[in-house]
Scaffold this motif. Structure first.
Motif, PDB file in Angstrom:
ATOM      1  N   VAL A  37      -7.812   7.708   2.074  1.00  0.00           N
ATOM      2  CA  VAL A  37      -7.555   7.970   0.713  1.00  0.00           C
ATOM      3  C   VAL A  37      -7.959   6.731   0.141  1.00  0.00           C
ATOM      4  N   TYR A  38      -8.850   6.731  -0.822  1.00  0.00           N
ATOM      5  CA  TYR A  38      -9.499   5.410  -1.466  1.00  0.00           C
ATOM      6  C   TYR A  38      -8.626   5.601  -2.940  1.00  0.00           C
ATOM      7  N   SER A  39      -8.793   4.450  -3.517  1.00  0.00           N
ATOM      8  CA  SER A  39      -8.464   4.279  -4.932  1.00  0.00           C
ATOM      9  C   SER A  39      -9.664   4.597  -5.743  1.00  0.00           C
ATOM     10  N   GLU A  40      -9.441   4.632  -7.174  1.00  0.00           N
ATOM     11  CA  GLU A  40     -10.663   4.731  -8.082  1.00  0.00           C
ATOM     12  C   GLU A  40     -11.569   3.615  -8.001  1.00  0.00           C
ATOM     13  N   LYS A  41     -11.030   2.168  -7.588  1.00  0.00           N
ATOM     14  CA  LYS A  41     -11.638   1.258  -7.182  1.00  0.00           C
ATOM     15  C   LYS A  41     -12.388   1.173  -6.022  1.00  0.00           C
ATOM     16  N   LYS A  42     -12.338   2.334  -5.123  1.00  0.00           N
ATOM     17  CA  LYS A  42     -13.119   2.449  -3.927  1.00  0.00           C
ATOM     18  C   LYS A  42     -12.377   1.549  -2.825  1.00  0.00           C
ATOM     19  N   GLU A  43     -11.156   1.221  -2.912  1.00  0.00           N
ATOM     20  CA  GLU A  43     -10.292   0.636  -1.934  1.00  0.00           C
ATOM     21  C   GLU A  43      -9.438   1.443  -1.108  1.00  0.00           C
ATOM     22  N   LEU A  44      -9.407   1.199   0.040  1.00  0.00           N
ATOM     23  CA  LEU A  44      -8.761   2.301   1.077  1.00  0.00           C
ATOM     24  C   LEU A  44      -7.079   1.670   1.031  1.00  0.00           C
ATOM     25  N   ILE A  45      -6.412   2.815   0.211  1.00  0.00           N
ATOM     26  CA  ILE A  45      -4.939   2.773  -0.071  1.00  0.00           C
ATOM     27  C   ILE A  45      -4.231   3.460   1.372  1.00  0.00           C
ATOM     28  N   PHE A  46      -4.818   4.562   1.859  1.00  0.00           N
ATOM     29  CA  PHE A  46      -4.073   5.269   2.771  1.00  0.00           C
ATOM     30  C   PHE A  46      -5.030   5.890   3.952  1.00  0.00           C
ATOM     31  N   GLU A  47      -4.393   5.759   5.248  1.00  0.00           N
ATOM     32  CA  GLU A  47      -5.103   6.346   6.475  1.00  0.00           C
ATOM     33  C   GLU A  47      -4.195   6.941   7.417  1.00  0.00           C
ATOM     34  N   LYS A  48      -4.457   8.207   7.945  1.00  0.00           N
ATOM     35  CA  LYS A  48      -3.506   8.761   8.889  1.00  0.00           C
ATOM     36  C   LYS A  48      -4.526   9.390   9.830  1.00  0.00           C
ATOM     37  N   VAL A  49      -4.279   9.135  10.991  1.00  0.00           N
ATOM     38  CA  VAL A  49      -4.794   9.798  12.261  1.00  0.00           C
ATOM     39  C   VAL A  49      -3.948  10.657  12.845  1.00  0.00           C
ATOM     40  N   PHE A  50      -4.565  11.826  13.476  1.00  0.00           N
ATOM     41  CA  PHE A  50      -3.795  12.736  14.001  1.00  0.00           C
ATOM     42  C   PHE A  50      -4.608  13.677  14.898  1.00  0.00           C
TER      43      PHE A  50
ATOM     44  N   LYS B 154       0.660  -1.065   0.018  1.00  0.00           N
ATOM     45  CA  LYS B 154      -0.189   0.030   0.109  1.00  0.00           C
ATOM     46  C   LYS B 154       0.986   1.348   0.064  1.00  0.00           C
ATOM     47  N   LYS B 155       1.853   1.033  -0.760  1.00  0.00           N
ATOM     48  CA  LYS B 155       2.649   2.406  -0.797  1.00  0.00           C
ATOM     49  C   LYS B 155       2.327   3.184  -1.969  1.00  0.00           C
ATOM     50  N   TYR B 156       1.180   3.526  -1.954  1.00  0.00           N
ATOM     51  CA  TYR B 156       0.662   4.769  -3.339  1.00  0.00           C
ATOM     52  C   TYR B 156       0.875   6.020  -2.847  1.00  0.00           C
ATOM     53  N   VAL B 157       0.552   6.714  -1.634  1.00  0.00           N
ATOM     54  CA  VAL B 157       0.501   8.187  -1.244  1.00  0.00           C
ATOM     55  C   VAL B 157       0.772   8.150   0.123  1.00  0.00           C
ATOM     56  N   ASP B 158       1.448   9.712   0.204  1.00  0.00           N
ATOM     57  CA  ASP B 158       1.442  10.027   1.625  1.00  0.00           C
ATOM     58  C   ASP B 158       1.126  11.404   2.054  1.00  0.00           C
ATOM     59  N   ILE B 159       0.939  11.604   3.185  1.00  0.00           N
ATOM     60  CA  ILE B 159       0.434  13.267   3.605  1.00  0.00           C
ATOM     61  C   ILE B 159       1.627  13.890   4.126  1.00  0.00           C
ATOM     62  N   LYS B 160       1.886  15.095   3.439  1.00  0.00           N
ATOM     63  CA  LYS B 160       2.798  15.799   4.299  1.00  0.00           C
ATOM     64  C   LYS B 160       2.347  17.378   4.322  1.00  0.00           C
TER      65      LYS B 160
END
Length: 274
Positions: free
Chosen positions: A256-269, A155-161
């Protein structure tokens, strides 16, 4: 003129008087001095035949020579054309093979498709290398495919900065950069949500932007999120309208979900992060 007539009469009389010449055809010619010359008709015909035969042989010889000369001149062109045709056929075959490989790779490693079989990257590499082809370009394609699969599996698609939360008189704004971390060259596209909540709240009281019903602590319809498509990174801004007490909504998370509606990223803060 009188001499010419006398010569003709003399020749005619001579022919009539000579019994050996009776029944033979002759051709009479008059030379420059006006003398009448007699030539046997058969000899004339034979001579004409030989002349025509010689002319025919010369014409046929010239035609044959011209034909073979033309053939010799066009033979290199024909050989060149055949060579180019063969090369073109080989290029077409290689192109068809390349298209088949790309179609197979696209099917196995389609964009934003994190659902792969449990095959590890190493076993997948062995499977791909089983074709027996050792060219550099093929190896590059295989490595790219393996990297892409590993990205999907991990699941190394995206990250939040550069996350930032700010408040206005009638809104709460959350800003951040969504960064592509996948090693593949394709863009990453999908949908983004931000949720505000606290551990003591029921899900029905959670705040979601863009709005969606919460089900099992996640938006019920991922396609209602804010759409994005990135090749490197993209600034994102999501607002919650109205006055919000962040002391009440102590937690926040980005989904963050992919276009196929699959969760690819989640960040809690913490919502107090600013």
């Amino acid at each position: 003129m009188d001499t010419f007539e006398r010569d003709i009469e003399r020749s005619h009389s001579k022919n009539n008087g000579d019994s050996s010449l009776k029944g033979n055809w002759s051709v009479l010619f008059v030379d420059e001095q006006g003398r009448v010359l007699r030539v046997n008709f058969i000899k004339v015909i034979v001579s004409l035949f030989f002349v025509l035969a010689i002319l025919s042989v010369l014409f046929i010889s010239c035609a044959i020579s011209f034909y073979f000369l033309r053939q010799n001149n066009t033979k290199p062109l024909k050989m060149r054309l055949e060579k180019l045709t063969n090369e073109n056929n080989l290029i077409k075959k290689e192109n068809e093979k390349a298209k088949a490989k790309l179609a197979l790779l696209n099917q196995l490693y389609s964009k934003d498709s994190p659902d792969f079989s449990g095959t590890s990257g190493l076993s997948k590499e062995k499977e791909l290398s089983g074709t027996g082809e050792k060219s550099f370009s093929d190896m590059a394609i295989k490595k790219e495919a393996i990297k892409k699969e590993n990205d999907f599996q991990n699941k190394k698609y995206v990250d939040i900065k550069d996350l930032k939360i700010s408040k206005g008189s009638d809104f709460t704004k959350i800003e951040f950069n969504i960064v592509k971390t996948a090693s593949s060259e394709e863009n990453v596209s999908g949908y983004i949500f931000v949720i505000l909540w606290s551990d003591t709240m029921d899900e029905k009281d959670w705040m979601v932007s863009p709005y969606s019903v919460v089900l099992d602590k996640k938006p019920a319809d991922p396609a209602k999120g804010q759409f994005f498509s990135i090749s490197r990174f993209k600034p994102v801004e999501i607002k919650f309208l109205g006055r919000i007490d962040l002391d009440k909504y102590t937690n926040a998370k980005i989904l963050v979900y992919s276009e196929k509606k699959e969760l690819i990223f989640e960040k809690v803060f913490p919502s107090s992060q600013g």
